[in-house]
Design a protein around this motif. Structure first.
Motif, mmCIF file in Angstrom:
data_model
loop_
_atom_site.group_PDB
_atom_site.id
_atom_site.type_symbol
_atom_site.label_atom_id
_atom_site.label_comp_id
_atom_site.label_asym_id
_atom_site.label_seq_id
_atom_site.Cartn_x
_atom_site.Cartn_y
_atom_site.Cartn_z
ATOM 1 N N LEU A 47 0.713 -1.137 0.078
ATOM 2 C CA LEU A 47 0.034 0.195 -0.041
ATOM 3 C C LEU A 47 0.893 1.225 -0.204
ATOM 4 O O LEU A 47 0.421 2.131 -0.420
ATOM 5 C CB LEU A 47 -1.018 0.017 1.170
ATOM 6 C CG LEU A 47 -2.075 -0.920 1.073
ATOM 7 C CD1 LEU A 47 -2.933 -0.975 2.603
ATOM 8 C CD2 LEU A 47 -3.256 -0.362 0.020
ATOM 9 N N THR A 48 2.107 1.224 0.409
ATOM 10 C CA THR A 48 2.791 2.433 0.241
ATOM 11 C C THR A 48 3.188 2.771 -1.161
ATOM 12 O O THR A 48 3.015 4.029 -1.302
ATOM 13 C CB THR A 48 4.184 2.271 0.724
ATOM 14 O OG1 THR A 48 4.198 1.720 2.073
ATOM 15 C CG2 THR A 48 5.395 3.289 0.488
ATOM 16 N N CYS A 49 2.936 1.901 -2.245
ATOM 17 C CA CYS A 49 3.126 2.293 -3.744
ATOM 18 C C CYS A 49 1.946 2.155 -4.464
ATOM 19 O O CYS A 49 1.708 2.804 -5.372
ATOM 20 C CB CYS A 49 4.361 1.670 -4.251
ATOM 21 S SG CYS A 49 5.998 2.093 -3.347
ATOM 22 N N HIS A 50 1.001 1.379 -4.022
ATOM 23 C CA HIS A 50 -0.124 0.923 -4.924
ATOM 24 C C HIS A 50 -1.327 1.212 -4.181
ATOM 25 O O HIS A 50 -1.596 0.894 -2.863
ATOM 26 C CB HIS A 50 -0.055 -0.710 -5.020
ATOM 27 C CG HIS A 50 1.268 -0.974 -5.866
ATOM 28 N ND1 HIS A 50 1.223 -0.973 -7.152
ATOM 29 C CD2 HIS A 50 2.407 -1.660 -5.357
ATOM 30 C CE1 HIS A 50 2.679 -1.467 -7.512
ATOM 31 N NE2 HIS A 50 3.153 -1.724 -6.299
ATOM 32 N N VAL A 51 -2.460 1.467 -4.933
ATOM 33 C CA VAL A 51 -3.720 1.531 -4.688
ATOM 34 C C VAL A 51 -4.301 0.098 -4.884
ATOM 35 O O VAL A 51 -4.085 -0.642 -5.753
ATOM 36 C CB VAL A 51 -4.816 2.195 -5.580
ATOM 37 C CG1 VAL A 51 -6.088 2.005 -5.199
ATOM 38 C CG2 VAL A 51 -4.366 3.795 -5.612
ATOM 39 N N ILE A 52 -4.951 -0.452 -3.669
ATOM 40 C CA ILE A 52 -5.527 -1.770 -3.473
ATOM 41 C C ILE A 52 -6.761 -1.643 -2.751
ATOM 42 O O ILE A 52 -6.834 -1.189 -1.932
ATOM 43 C CB ILE A 52 -4.578 -3.044 -2.715
ATOM 44 C CG1 ILE A 52 -3.131 -2.903 -3.039
ATOM 45 C CG2 ILE A 52 -5.182 -4.212 -2.713
ATOM 46 C CD1 ILE A 52 -2.242 -3.622 -2.492
ATOM 47 N N LYS A 53 -7.859 -2.228 -3.625
ATOM 48 C CA LYS A 53 -9.228 -2.405 -2.953
ATOM 49 C C LYS A 53 -9.270 -2.871 -1.558
ATOM 50 O O LYS A 53 -8.600 -3.797 -1.477
ATOM 51 C CB LYS A 53 -10.105 -3.198 -3.997
ATOM 52 C CG LYS A 53 -11.311 -3.096 -3.314
ATOM 53 C CD LYS A 53 -12.261 -4.090 -4.335
ATOM 54 C CE LYS A 53 -13.742 -3.831 -3.783
ATOM 55 N NZ LYS A 53 -14.523 -4.859 -4.764
ATOM 56 N N GLY A 54 -9.688 -2.057 -0.681
ATOM 57 C CA GLY A 54 -9.845 -2.154 0.785
ATOM 58 C C GLY A 54 -8.908 -1.890 1.539
ATOM 59 O O GLY A 54 -8.823 -2.162 2.741
ATOM 60 N N GLY A 55 -7.727 -1.437 0.943
ATOM 61 C CA GLY A 55 -6.552 -0.897 1.564
ATOM 62 C C GLY A 55 -6.836 0.668 1.959
ATOM 63 O O GLY A 55 -7.404 1.501 1.412
ATOM 64 N N ASP A 56 -6.098 0.870 2.970
ATOM 65 C CA ASP A 56 -6.267 2.406 3.788
ATOM 66 C C ASP A 56 -5.010 2.986 3.307
ATOM 67 O O ASP A 56 -3.799 2.774 3.356
ATOM 68 C CB ASP A 56 -6.396 2.285 5.154
ATOM 69 C CG ASP A 56 -7.619 1.894 5.659
ATOM 70 O OD1 ASP A 56 -8.842 1.841 4.932
ATOM 71 O OD2 ASP A 56 -7.672 1.183 6.711
ATOM 72 N N LEU A 57 -4.924 4.536 2.930
ATOM 73 C CA LEU A 57 -4.055 5.299 2.696
ATOM 74 C C LEU A 57 -3.096 4.771 1.628
ATOM 75 O O LEU A 57 -1.568 4.709 1.831
ATOM 76 C CB LEU A 57 -3.447 5.621 4.057
ATOM 77 C CG LEU A 57 -4.216 6.324 4.919
ATOM 78 C CD1 LEU A 57 -3.102 6.345 6.202
ATOM 79 C CD2 LEU A 57 -4.737 7.751 4.718
ATOM 80 N N PRO A 58 -3.492 4.506 0.407
ATOM 81 C CA PRO A 58 -2.626 3.889 -0.496
ATOM 82 C C PRO A 58 -1.582 4.989 -1.108
ATOM 83 O O PRO A 58 -2.178 6.246 -1.236
ATOM 84 C CB PRO A 58 -3.610 3.422 -1.641
ATOM 85 C CG PRO A 58 -4.837 4.378 -1.426
ATOM 86 C CD PRO A 58 -4.888 4.629 -0.049
ATOM 87 N N GLY A 59 -0.705 4.624 -1.801
ATOM 88 C CA GLY A 59 0.299 5.415 -2.624
ATOM 89 C C GLY A 59 -0.046 5.386 -3.907
ATOM 90 O O GLY A 59 -0.882 4.601 -4.609
ATOM 91 N N THR A 60 0.540 6.290 -4.677
ATOM 92 C CA THR A 60 0.139 6.196 -6.146
ATOM 93 C C THR A 60 1.554 6.211 -7.008
ATOM 94 O O THR A 60 1.569 6.631 -8.139
ATOM 95 C CB THR A 60 -0.302 7.689 -6.359
ATOM 96 O OG1 THR A 60 0.551 8.716 -5.900
ATOM 97 C CG2 THR A 60 -1.682 7.681 -5.778
ATOM 98 N N ILE A 61 2.730 5.676 -6.313
ATOM 99 C CA ILE A 61 3.838 5.496 -7.013
ATOM 100 C C ILE A 61 3.689 4.427 -8.372
ATOM 101 O O ILE A 61 4.185 4.497 -9.351
ATOM 102 C CB ILE A 61 4.988 5.339 -6.406
ATOM 103 C CG1 ILE A 61 5.623 6.367 -5.452
ATOM 104 C CG2 ILE A 61 6.335 5.040 -7.013
ATOM 105 C CD1 ILE A 61 6.378 6.206 -4.144
#
Length: 118
Positions: A47-61
């Motif tokens: 989630l630091t770098c990717h948007v994942i359904k169901g994850g909080d505060l995703p990254g956009t790298i």
């Protein structure tokens, strides 16, 4: 003498059906373990770098992680990307999770199980 083969056949059928019932439970467990690792900020940290359904505060790298089973029908390619994306793309910002022993092969496999459900 014919009773023995019949009993053996019944026993084999019972053992096989029990194994078949356990397999989906193991698969579900692997998916749950993979999601936990992918969302864990200290381990997989997807989630630091990717948007994942169901994850909080995703990254956009990195790219959004969705439809991965369609994009990577052969799980070995997705496994290789997580293990060491620098082999495919030397300019990547993605850490080589397997090569650097951040994740074990079993953990990578569980993450792949999870990602293929997205």
């Amino acid at each position: 003498m014919t009773a023995f083969p019949c009993k053996l056949a019944v026993l084999v059928a019972l053992v096989l059906s029990a194994g078949a019932a356990v397999a989906p439970a193991r698969a579900q467990s692997a998916v749950a373990d993979g999601q936990k690792l992918a969302f864990d900020r200290g381990k997989g940290n997807c989630l630091t770098c990717h948007v994942i359904k169901g994850g909080d505060l995703p990254g956009t790298i990195g790219p959004e992680l969705r439809d991965l089973k369609t994009k990577y029908p052969d799980r070995s390619e997705l496994t290789a990307i997580i293990f060491d994306e620098t082999k495919r793309n030397p300019q990547t910002m993605m850490p080589p999770f397997g090569r650097n022993r951040i994740l074990t092969e079993q953990e990578i496999s569980a993450i792949v199980d999870f990602l293929q459900t997205l």
